[in-house]
Write a protein that holds these residues in place. Structure first.
Motif, PDB file in Angstrom:
ATOM      1  N   PRO A  24       0.834  -1.202   0.000  1.00 24.20           N
ATOM      2  CA  PRO A  24       0.000   0.000   0.000  1.00 24.20           C
ATOM      3  C   PRO A  24       0.875   1.260   0.000  1.00 24.20           C
ATOM      4  N   ASP A  26       0.519   4.085   1.411  1.00 23.45           N
ATOM      5  CA  ASP A  26       0.730   4.731   2.715  1.00 23.45           C
ATOM      6  C   ASP A  26       1.843   4.044   3.501  1.00 23.45           C
ATOM      7  N   GLU A  27       1.996   2.724   3.374  1.00 25.15           N
ATOM      8  CA  GLU A  27       3.107   2.020   4.022  1.00 25.15           C
ATOM      9  C   GLU A  27       4.429   2.420   3.389  1.00 25.15           C
ATOM     10  N   SER A  84       5.631   1.466  -5.441  1.00 26.58           N
ATOM     11  CA  SER A  84       4.308   1.608  -4.824  1.00 26.58           C
ATOM     12  C   SER A  84       3.854   3.061  -4.771  1.00 26.58           C
TER      13      SER A  84
END
Length: 102
Positions: A24, A26-27, A84
């Motif tokens: 993801p 945000d990670e 990502s």
């Protein structure tokens, strides 16, 4: 999604990562935030806002060529997080010229 991330520190100093899958966004941003702080990166921006591309380029620059030459988990995490965040199939991180191309 597959990502092909090339990190370049100049002629004959390129590191190639071909990855499937991702994480993801945000990670990935959290990973870059952490590395940016740990490496004590410093980016001068006219607006004072640090963009994702600035974090990616700064982390690569401050970690240095050695971190990529040694390979291992750190370099692969860098490539995976870059893919990502930017969401492109082919990404070239040109540390020498401080630019990212697609």
């Amino acid at each position: 999604m597959q990502h092909h991330v090339i990190v370049s520190f100049g002629k004959d100093k390129e590191f190639d990562f071909k990855l499937t899958g991702g994480m993801p966004a945000d990670e990935a941003r959290k990973w870059f935030d952490h590395e940016f702080t740990v490496l004590e990166c410093d980016v001068a921006t006219p607006t004072g806002k640090i963009l994702a591309v600035d974090r990616i380029l700064s982390v690569a620059k401050y970690a240095g060529e050695t971190a990529f030459r040694e390979g291992g988990g750190w370099a692969e995490s860098f490539a995976k997080c870059t893919g990502s965040i930017l969401g492109r199939e082919l990404i070239r991180v040109d540390v020498e010229h401080y630019s990212i191309g697609y």
